[in-house]
Structures are given as structure tokens and as C-alpha cells.
Scaffold this motif. Sequence first.
Motif, PDB file in Angstrom:
ATOM      1  N   GLN A 911      42.799  45.728  51.628  1.00 44.97           N
ATOM      2  CA  GLN A 911      42.553  44.285  51.552  1.00 44.97           C
ATOM      3  C   GLN A 911      41.938  43.900  50.210  1.00 44.97           C
ATOM      4  O   GLN A 911      42.287  42.871  49.623  1.00 44.97           O
ATOM      5  CB  GLN A 911      41.646  43.863  52.711  1.00 44.97           C
ATOM      6  N   ARG A 912      41.045  44.724  49.721  1.00 43.10           N
ATOM      7  CA  ARG A 912      40.446  44.444  48.421  1.00 43.10           C
ATOM      8  C   ARG A 912      41.494  44.525  47.310  1.00 43.10           C
ATOM      9  O   ARG A 912      41.491  43.708  46.379  1.00 43.10           O
ATOM     10  CB  ARG A 912      39.323  45.444  48.156  1.00 43.10           C
ATOM     11  N   ALA A 914      44.693  43.862  47.614  1.00 38.24           N
ATOM     12  CA  ALA A 914      45.497  42.644  47.707  1.00 38.24           C
ATOM     13  C   ALA A 914      44.759  41.459  47.085  1.00 38.24           C
ATOM     14  O   ALA A 914      45.364  40.620  46.400  1.00 38.24           O
ATOM     15  CB  ALA A 914      45.848  42.358  49.165  1.00 38.24           C
ATOM     16  N   GLN A 915      43.456  41.404  47.294  1.00 32.06           N
ATOM     17  CA  GLN A 915      42.660  40.328  46.696  1.00 32.06           C
ATOM     18  C   GLN A 915      42.695  40.417  45.167  1.00 32.06           C
ATOM     19  O   GLN A 915      42.871  39.407  44.473  1.00 32.06           O
ATOM     20  CB  GLN A 915      41.226  40.402  47.199  1.00 32.06           C
ATOM     21  N   LEU A 916      42.538  41.615  44.642  1.00 34.73           N
ATOM     22  CA  LEU A 916      42.601  41.799  43.191  1.00 34.73           C
ATOM     23  C   LEU A 916      43.972  41.424  42.654  1.00 34.73           C
ATOM     24  O   LEU A 916      44.100  40.852  41.561  1.00 34.73           O
ATOM     25  CB  LEU A 916      42.284  43.257  42.837  1.00 34.73           C
ATOM     26  N   TRP A 917      45.003  41.747  43.408  1.00 40.55           N
ATOM     27  CA  TRP A 917      46.372  41.405  42.978  1.00 40.55           C
ATOM     28  C   TRP A 917      46.547  39.892  42.895  1.00 40.55           C
ATOM     29  O   TRP A 917      47.132  39.369  41.949  1.00 40.55           O
ATOM     30  CB  TRP A 917      47.367  42.024  43.964  1.00 40.55           C
ATOM     31  N   ARG A 918      46.023  39.188  43.893  1.00 46.19           N
ATOM     32  CA  ARG A 918      46.121  37.724  43.877  1.00 46.19           C
ATOM     33  C   ARG A 918      45.368  37.137  42.690  1.00 46.19           C
ATOM     34  O   ARG A 918      45.816  36.176  42.062  1.00 46.19           O
ATOM     35  CB  ARG A 918      45.562  37.151  45.175  1.00 46.19           C
ATOM     36  N   GLU A 919      44.222  37.716  42.385  1.00 49.65           N
ATOM     37  CA  GLU A 919      43.385  37.161  41.318  1.00 49.65           C
ATOM     38  C   GLU A 919      43.947  37.433  39.929  1.00 49.65           C
ATOM     39  O   GLU A 919      43.755  36.627  39.016  1.00 49.65           O
ATOM     40  CB  GLU A 919      41.967  37.749  41.415  1.00 49.65           C
TER      41      GLU A 919
END
Length: 959
Positions: A911-912, A914-919
Motif C-alpha cells: 500500500q505504501r 502504491a501511495q509513492l507511485w501516485r505521488e
Amino acid sequence: MDAQPRPLADWRFDGELRPYQAEVLAQIPAAPADAAMHIVAPPGSGKTLLGLLLAVREGRRTLVLSPTLTIRQQWVRTARTLTAAPDSVSDDPESLADLTALTYQVLSVTGDSSPFDDLARAQWTDELTEAGRTEADAATWLAALAVDNRSQYRRGIRKRAARLRRRFAQARPDSLSRVLHPNALELMERIVEAGIDTIVLDECHHLLDHWAIVVAYLRARIRERGGTGLLIGLTATLPSPDDGTGFDNYTQLLGDVDYEVPTPAVVKSGHLAPYRAHVWFTEPVPQEAHFIRRSEAQLHELMVQVLSTPDGLSYLQEQLQPDVAESDSPPTETMRRLGIDRALSEDFAFAASCGAVLRAVAPRHPLCALLDPKLFGRAGTDDLLLVLARFSLGRLLPDPAARDQWRYVKGALADFGLHLTDRGIRRGRNPLETTLATSVAKDHAAVDILRRELAEPDGERIRAVVVTDVVESGDNRGLTGDAAPGALRVFDLLAADPVTAALTPVLLTAQHLRTTDTAAEQIADALQEALGVQAEVVDGVGATRVLRVPGYGGGRLVAAVSQLVSAGSVRLLVGTRGLLGEGWDCPAVNTLIDLTTVATSTGTQQLRGRTLRLDPQWPQKVAHNWSVTCLIPPHVDLDDSAELDRLRRRHSHLWGLSADDRTRVITGLDAALDERTRNLLDRVVAKDASTSIDELNRAALASLRPRAQTRDDWRIGEPYRSREREVVAVRAVRRSELTRIVPTVAAGTTWPFIAGAAVTGGLTITVCASAGQAMPLLAGIGIAAAGGVVTALASRTRAIARIIRRHHDPALIHLAAVQAVARALTEAERIPVLSDDAIEVDLLHLPDGSSRLRMMFQGPSRARTTLTDAVQELFGPVRTPRFLLRSVGSRGPGAWLPVPQQIGRRRADAQRFAQLWRETVTPCALVEPQGEEGLSVLRAARAHTGYLDGSAPRTTLWG
């Protein structure tokens, strides 16, 4: 009373140290706290002198251990150049000196191939006596167990031996002494009594089991007597972690590497010869091809008789539809697709093999229409053998009525090196692999290579060595009546060819010395002069003659023949890797033809190191190292991957100039083959009938450049940066596949952000008004809101510009992607924090108009490897990941990317990520494929082959 002189105190080196030698002496502290120095440097880089200078600096009596007599003599010769007192150097175990050079074998353990088994048995005996038995009773019980229940006895020995291997370096000397020969124990006691305190371990990669025990015991005894037991380990190649407990033994003794000198650095500094790697491809000769054709027919017949039957087809269908058989109603197409998806998720490799075999044996089967050819391609030999073996275990063995068929399949599989038992499948010696590895075509290739080398501008300078595994193999399957493979066979061919016979070839092994009939007397006279004894021509057959030098063998004879090579009297030497591999020193040799099956890091680098030493008689020397590979031609529908796998593994250990970009020093097969040749190789392996091995070989040879050009390409003497970077190459991805610009930009300019800016601006104006600046309230709020929006947009302009620029620059997109992977691995505590310059991404435009992205990683070795594995997995094909990342693109669904296993182990880490990918990259969704919907998702994801560069997805870059 006069103080005893300090050992080695008067030893001096008056020459000039090489830069890396001086750097080792400066960087490695004297008397290190862990009492070990561990240095890796290539053959010919001056490790002997370096080891001696380190020992001199310590100032203690020193023992040097080396694996061969030849290497031992090199230490003695070099040591005597440092001292005016020759008696302070000895190679006699009966006369120990300030520096004594011995071989490991002098201190070797018993001839038992597994000394830990003896230790384990002794420990088991101790355990039994502690439990109340007498020692004699314990020994009797163990002996009975070994006969009555052999498997239980072996299980007990293995369990205890494994524990001993893990901690043997810390074992008590009295425990280790149980497996040492009494003569070795007596010699080691004299070594301890003589006050020897420093042990130099040359070619220390040998310290895995037997010799590791010797060194561990000797060091422990020195320490018991109050000494330090300093170890100085020197090697050209580290043992592989694949060696398991042997590798653990090695690292327990020597610890991490203190200093490593990469081969390219020594070449560029002018202390090793520049070199190029080449490959010669060939195919089996007619007799061998007949054997392979017969095997192909046998496999086809076996496949038809077993897997084309209703029972065989039913088995294949069950493997591809694990749940459909349980349903009462006829399966729909959707159910069939889900069944295939489930089979792939449960055992991807076996399901893929079953699908490929089904398409081969029953192409009109209803399931075949649902089998994607990208996943279920050609049924290779390994696929067929795997499915046949599993079918036999699952269907034939449990069925008493299938007893005859079980025996038939078992016998047929044995012919392919598979031993089928009721316990499973055991791989034996594969006759196909043996036929290719020992093909007569390889001997003919050696002749062809030498003819080509002699035709080059530097042909008159050729000094070549042809190396085989053995003198004469006992396995000549498919060639009944012909000479057995090995050094004797290839030498006979070279001696009979008029062009190679003109090189005055000599065959040299531990038991054989031969030359041509025309050169026999000349060579005998030269050896007689070199050794001082009569050398005689005994007999011979055809073009060869046998030479005999009474009383001489081993190191002295090897040295004498090597002198003839240096003098040019002999320009071609044939032998085995046991004699002409590690430790053999003949600087004049500039051409290696490798006919061995060596593919390990140690063996490969030791062989290649024979050609890299500088030749005083040819200052412009350039070495050519040839691998010879025999492949089954595309028109034969049988394959064996062993030869190609061996070629790839061999070159994965070697540095070389890239065949595509000669400014780069890399590892891997693309240091020997350019992209066109690698693509042709892939087509040959894929059985593309429009290609041939002749065409492949012509392409490989087309890139052969003059030696002078290779020397220029190395740019010797120019400044360099000694660093290693792992490289993952991907094809240039269309930005619409990987990123979506509008939502990314909008992420920085969302309406909530604008509204917040407007409110902030209004509050600012209101505060100003309350401070005494006259302005109508509503007007002030309106102007302030507008101003706030403008100010907010202006403050985000640079960020938006960066987003747009990154979207249009594939290198920046992939840099952001790799940085997200690195950060996720760091936060998951898989790797340490990397420096800002640890990750680089280049966009390369190739001559054919295509593009590649090269992602490069540097840093600590383990962290670098972990990051590279993760990035390669991220951009590779989807198999069975726990999590998928759906990266939203500009058009269409975007890309399905497997979350790397090191990140996907824990849901929070995924999940982290994926968050980094979005950012940092683009909007995305994290998907955990579950249930029927998850199987459909995996099917869609597997339809894409990934983004890795198929010709060279991964390599290591130096400089």
C-alpha cells in the motif's frame, strides 16, 4: 642478552607499486581487529607481491598456503627477491623458516569426501555416551543402525553435519582434530611450535570444506598458544553463495572483502592485457545428429503413445481445469477460462507446460482455443519430459493395470537422463547434453578459430592454448568406434591439419606429452636443454609422436613447455583445465579456446586469466578468449538448453567491452555478441526455420575486430572511475501506457486547493483592512479571492511544469518509478537509504531507430542487487504476484505491473508503494487478485509480455 631479530624485518621491495597495490597497503590496517584480511584481485594483478608485503608489514613468521606446486614455487621465487637471506624462505615442511610456502594438500584432511560426516558421527557417539551408553556400545549401535536403517542413519548424520558446518570455525581444536590425518596434525604442531603467526591463503576460494577445516584448526591452535592467527586471504574470484554451507565456511574464516580490484581497472591502468570475448557456434556432426534425431523420434513416439491417449488427454485437461471436473453441469467458456487461470495461479510453470503439450498433441482440443500462444508456446523438450514424468507418477504408478506402461515410460525417460521412482523424479546425466558438450564439431571449431586468427594482421604473434575438461572421456555416446572426447582427440585433429600443425602444437597433461611427427626431435632437444635430462621420442601414430622425459612431471615440465611457448618454439598448447587452469603462468599466451564445460565464477575467471598477463615480447598484446558452443539446429524439433545456459552463466561472471557500445565495460553475453547476433540466437533457440546456425555463426564473427582496434577501444591510461552499477534495460514505453498527464497535473491544482487559496487570500486582505486600509468588505473579499487563486497557481507553476516535462521525457518517468521502488524497499527495511546519485536513467537511441531505457543502480552490493531484482520484476511479465499495480495511462487501461515480491510480502508495504507511485509517477490502483475476478485480472495482466529489453534485460556496468 641480545633481542631476537624481528621476522622479515630486513625484507625490502625496491620497485614501484601499482596504484591499487599501494592503495591496499594504505587502506587495510595492520593487525586488524578481526585478524583477517580479504582481498580480491584478478590473475596477473600482483597478488603474490601484495600478500608478501602485507606479511612483511605484520613482522611475524609466516606460512603461505597455495593449491598447486606451480603456485607455491611462484611464492618462493618472489619472496627470495625481497630478502638477501635465501634461507629465510623455505618450501620444505621439514625445515620451517621465517616464510614457508606449502600446498594445502600437505596439511590436507583424510581422503574422506565428507569430513563433516566423521565429525557428525563422533558427535553422535558423544551424545549417546552422555545418555548413559559406553563408547564401545555407542559405536556398535551406530554401526548396526547404518546397516539396518540406512536412511535413518544418514538423516542423523546429515542433521549433525549441517550444524557442524555452520559453526565449524568456532569449534574446539580437539573436535576438529578428529578428521585430520595424524601426519597433518604432527606438521601443524611443529608450525605452531615454530612461532608462525600469519597465514597467507592464496586462491582462498578453495576454503570451503576440507581445507577450511585445516585452516580453522591451525588458526585455533595458534590462538591457544597466545598468537593472533592472522589470515591474509587472496583470490581472483569469490566462491558463489550457491555453494551453501561451503560459502558460509569461507565467510566465517575471512569475513567480508576488504578490498577488490576489478579486472577492467587493472587493464585500463596498463597492468593486464586488453582482451575481447568471442563465441563460435557449431552444430552436431552427422553421427551425433543421427543420435539426436533418434532421440527426437523416441520422444515423439513416447509423447504420442502416452499423452495422445484418452487417459493422457484427460490428465492434461485436469491439470488445466482443476475445478471444472467437480461441476455437475457442462462447463461454459467462462468457466474453462477461469479454470486455466486457476491452474496458472496454483503452479504457473507446470500449467504452462501442460498447455503447451496439449497444443502439440491435440491442437483441435476445445481447450486449445483458450490457450494464449504468448503463455502456452512451443512445447519444448523439457516441457514434454516434465509432463510425462508427472503423468507417470500421478496416473500410471497408482494403477496396477498400467504396470507395463509405467515400465515403458520409466525406461524411455532414463534415456533422457530422468530417473523415475516411486519417490519422484531424479535428474541424472543427460545424454543429449553430453553429446553437445563433447561434440566433435567443437574440435573442428578449434581448427577453424585458429585458421581465422592466423589470417588476421597479428597472426604471426598467435600463441594459443586449447583447454578441455579431461584427457579422455569415457562417454562417447552416439560416436561408437570413434575416439573418445577430450584433449587427445582434439590434439590429433590439430596435429593432422596442415595449418595448425605449422604452429608446432604440443599436448601436455599430467600423463601425456605429445607433439607432431615433424617437430618431435626439435621439441625433445629443447626440453633436454631446459631440464638437463634426456628427452626421447618414444612412438606415435599418424601425425603425432609421444615424448618421454624420465623423472620429470608436474610443475617442472609445465614450466619448461611454457618457456618454449614464450620463445615461440611452440605456438599451440593443448591440455586440460586441471593443469592449464588455475596457477598456470605463461604470459606469451594470447588466445584461449575454451572447450570445457566450466561455467562457475571461479573456474571461468581462472581460465580467462591465463591470457591476460602482460607479454614483455609483445607490449601491444591483446588477448582473444573464445567460447565454443554446440546447438541443436532449428530444423530438429528437439532442444537442450544446457549449452546455452552454460554460455550465459560463463559470461555473466566476466567483464568485457560491449559488442554494441565499445565505450562500455559490462558483464553478460552482450560483451561477446551484438544485438543482431543475440536476436538471431533467440530465433535459433525458438526453432525459427528461416534461420540456421551457420547464419548465427557468421553474424557472431562479423563483429570480430582487429586486436589493435580492441586495444584502442580499452583507452588504456585514460582516467577512469572504478565503480559497478547494476543495469536493467527496458524498451522505450509509450508515455500513454505508463502515465496520465491530466489527473497528475490536476493533483496539484484541484478545486479544493484553489478554494483554500481564495479563502487564504480573503483572510489576508481582511487582516490588512482591519489594520487601517480602507476598502469595502465584499469588494475586498472578491479581489482577495481572485488574487489568492492567481498567487496559488503561480506558486504551483514550477511543479506543474515539472509534471508536464516528466510526462514527455521517458527517462524522467522511469527515474521516478525506480525511486518509488527504492523508497518502498527502504521503508520496508529491505535496503538502506541510497544516496541521491545511486539511481540513473538514460534514454538510448539505437541505430535501427528503436529506443531503450537504461536504468542504473549503484551502492552497497546487496542493496544494489535487491533493488535491481525488484525493478526487473516490476517491468517484467506478470506471473503469480500477490499484488498488481494498475498504472493509469493517458489512453486505454494503462499498464499492469507486478508489485515486486520484496515489497509485496506485507500488505502495508504494498500500500505504501502504491501511495509513492501516485505521488511521484501517476495515478494507480493497487489490486490483490482474489476469487474469480482476481483470476480474470491476472489473465489480462499476463497477456502483456512486460517491458524488459528482450535482447539484454540485465547486466552489470563498470566505470
